[in-house]
Scaffold this active site. Sequence first.
Site, PDB file in Angstrom:
ATOM      1  N   HIS A 208      10.318   5.841   9.853  1.00  0.00           N
ATOM      2  CA  HIS A 208       9.274   4.905   9.414  1.00  0.00           C
ATOM      3  C   HIS A 208       9.810   4.193   8.180  1.00  0.00           C
ATOM      4  O   HIS A 208       9.895   4.781   7.103  1.00  0.00           O
ATOM      5  CB  HIS A 208       8.002   5.706   9.115  1.00  0.00           C
ATOM      6  CG  HIS A 208       6.779   4.881   9.007  1.00  0.00           C
ATOM      7  ND1 HIS A 208       6.153   4.318  10.092  1.00  0.00           N
ATOM      8  CD2 HIS A 208       6.039   4.514   7.924  1.00  0.00           C
ATOM      9  CE1 HIS A 208       5.074   3.654   9.695  1.00  0.00           C
ATOM     10  NE2 HIS A 208       4.993   3.753   8.380  1.00  0.00           N
TER      11      HIS A 208
ATOM     12  N   ASP B 209       2.980  -5.674   4.717  1.00  0.00           N
ATOM     13  CA  ASP B 209       3.025  -4.964   3.431  1.00  0.00           C
ATOM     14  C   ASP B 209       4.434  -5.100   2.866  1.00  0.00           C
ATOM     15  O   ASP B 209       5.407  -4.688   3.515  1.00  0.00           O
ATOM     16  CB  ASP B 209       2.666  -3.485   3.642  1.00  0.00           C
ATOM     17  CG  ASP B 209       2.428  -2.755   2.322  1.00  0.00           C
ATOM     18  OD1 ASP B 209       2.669  -3.350   1.258  1.00  0.00           O
ATOM     19  OD2 ASP B 209       1.987  -1.586   2.374  1.00  0.00           O
TER      20      ASP B 209
ATOM     21  N   GLU C  88      -0.053  -7.686   1.802  1.00  0.00           N
ATOM     22  CA  GLU C  88      -0.293  -6.581   0.858  1.00  0.00           C
ATOM     23  C   GLU C  88       0.841  -6.484  -0.159  1.00  0.00           C
ATOM     24  O   GLU C  88       2.023  -6.454   0.208  1.00  0.00           O
ATOM     25  CB  GLU C  88      -0.401  -5.290   1.691  1.00  0.00           C
ATOM     26  CG  GLU C  88      -0.859  -4.078   0.930  1.00  0.00           C
ATOM     27  CD  GLU C  88      -1.118  -2.899   1.878  1.00  0.00           C
ATOM     28  OE1 GLU C  88      -1.593  -3.103   3.020  1.00  0.00           O
ATOM     29  OE2 GLU C  88      -0.829  -1.768   1.472  1.00  0.00           O
TER      30      GLU C  88
ATOM     31  N   ASP D  80      -2.299  -3.070  -3.612  1.00  0.00           N
ATOM     32  CA  ASP D  80      -2.207  -1.649  -3.231  1.00  0.00           C
ATOM     33  C   ASP D  80      -1.631  -0.858  -4.412  1.00  0.00           C
ATOM     34  O   ASP D  80      -2.389  -0.246  -5.172  1.00  0.00           O
ATOM     35  CB  ASP D  80      -1.372  -1.488  -1.960  1.00  0.00           C
ATOM     36  CG  ASP D  80      -1.262  -0.030  -1.533  1.00  0.00           C
ATOM     37  OD1 ASP D  80      -1.995   0.820  -2.091  1.00  0.00           O
ATOM     38  OD2 ASP D  80      -0.449   0.299  -0.643  1.00  0.00           O
TER      39      ASP D  80
ATOM     40  N   GLU E 273      -6.239   2.330   7.855  1.00  0.00           N
ATOM     41  CA  GLU E 273      -4.898   2.574   8.417  1.00  0.00           C
ATOM     42  C   GLU E 273      -4.588   4.076   8.365  1.00  0.00           C
ATOM     43  O   GLU E 273      -3.453   4.466   8.150  1.00  0.00           O
ATOM     44  CB  GLU E 273      -3.847   1.777   7.638  1.00  0.00           C
ATOM     45  CG  GLU E 273      -3.838   2.117   6.156  1.00  0.00           C
ATOM     46  CD  GLU E 273      -2.721   1.486   5.349  1.00  0.00           C
ATOM     47  OE1 GLU E 273      -2.011   0.622   5.859  1.00  0.00           O
ATOM     48  OE2 GLU E 273      -2.567   1.897   4.182  1.00  0.00           O
TER      49      GLU E 273
HETATM   50  C1  MUC Z   1       1.522   1.698   1.828  1.00  0.00           C
HETATM   51  O1  MUC Z   1       2.148   1.135   0.952  1.00  0.00           O
HETATM   52  O2  MUC Z   1       0.502   1.140   2.183  1.00  0.00           O
HETATM   53  C2  MUC Z   1       0.614   2.969   4.417  1.00  0.00           C
HETATM   54  C3  MUC Z   1       0.912   2.714   5.713  1.00  0.00           C
HETATM   55  C4  MUC Z   1       2.285   2.771   5.849  1.00  0.00           C
HETATM   56  O3  MUC Z   1       2.956   2.571   6.850  1.00  0.00           O
HETATM   57  O4  MUC Z   1       2.815   3.047   4.637  1.00  0.00           O
HETATM   58  C5  MUC Z   1       1.787   3.376   3.737  1.00  0.00           C
HETATM   59  C6  MUC Z   1       1.990   3.036   2.337  1.00  0.00           C
HETATM   60 MG    MG Z   2       0.703  -0.629   0.870  1.00  0.00          MG
END
Ligand code: MUC
Ligand code: MG
Length: 371
Positions: A19, A195, A221, A246, A324
């Site tokens: 991931h 993000d 994000e 965030d 999420e």
């Molecule tokens: C984040 O920064 O949001 C949340 C979902 C994902 O894939 O990573 C996290 C951290």
């Molecule tokens: Mg984030």
Amino acid sequence: MKIRSFEVYILDLPTIRPHQLAMHTIVEQSIVVGCVTDEEGREGWSEVATIGGASYGESTPEAIKANIDTYITPLILGQDPIHFDKIMNDVSKMVRGNYFAKTVVENAIIDLAAKSKGIPAFELFGGQIHQSLPIAWTLASGNTDKDIEEAQQLLEQKRHNIFKLKIGKGDPYKNVEHVRQIKHALGDQARVTVDINQAWDEDTSNYCIAALQDAGVSMVEQPLQAWDFEGMSRLTAKFNVPIMADEAATSIQDVFRIAKYRAGNSIALKPCKHGGMTQTKKVAGIAEAAGLGLYGGTMIESSLGTAACAQLYATLPEMKFGTEIFGPLLFKDNVTVNEIRFENFEVIVPDGPGFGMEIDKEKVKHYTRNL
Ligand code: MUC
Ligand code: MG
């Protein structure tokens, strides 16, 4: 009923695939699990997740455990779990910051308090408004074709129709093209968000957010560094696509400043960032008053931590961007006997006593890191 002990464990849970985030690629996620017991031998359990040691944020699993064991546990022994807010208020007078550590402690105490009354934890936060919540999935394999295939399968299974793309690593312009291709392949069937995890500067953001907006992305994000409130404010004023804070949205004071200076027009909630469930409710109140859209965020917790997030998010009137809290689906294994259900593009909020999860102690033992 008084608190007798508090134990902290660091676990490493393998994921089903790598991931990839801006600062780290997760193949094993480090979680911190807390267990509080009272004098009658009842237990409360909690979990927070951390990403990439000290690369995502300041709270490392090792620091969380050390600071609970050394500084927080002595302050909570002998206290009545039902007074969890008072207990954490006392702790905050003696322990600055340490939001993740405080969340491990407060959540375990809440789980115990709710279980001892035979009620779900959300009853201690005013009651459940939502039985289920929309659930996004993060596409982060690092490969465009793989991400499209994964998204199409998940749409077919009716598991997710909101996809977040992690685009902070590598060439920003190539990453924008990666997003454009995925949005084009999925069309109107899915919402696509991105993000950046603080990886861009303001010039890059100006160019790339314009392109992302044209591509039909529905939320951006944390493009800038967490400290750059002024830059976030300029981006928020400039673009129509919602800009979400965030990493910048941690303490209630930070969230108030975001609201005041419009350094983002939406907020990702995460109890671990804010210092627990009580603080998260306060953040949600500030956001509601300021008209900031809310998102039920995750640090990629397993089933236990996810249940706690789900229960709290279920007490908030409006989650404009959904949630999420997909963590349990990214792990090969979990530390609870029961599982959280994901159905029809939503996560079903667990409603058993406490956080509604039964801990699997053998699994906790199996995945606990040898220190
Ligand atoms: C984040 O920064 O949001 C949340 C979902 C994902 O894939 O990573 C996290 C951290
Ligand atoms: Mg984030």
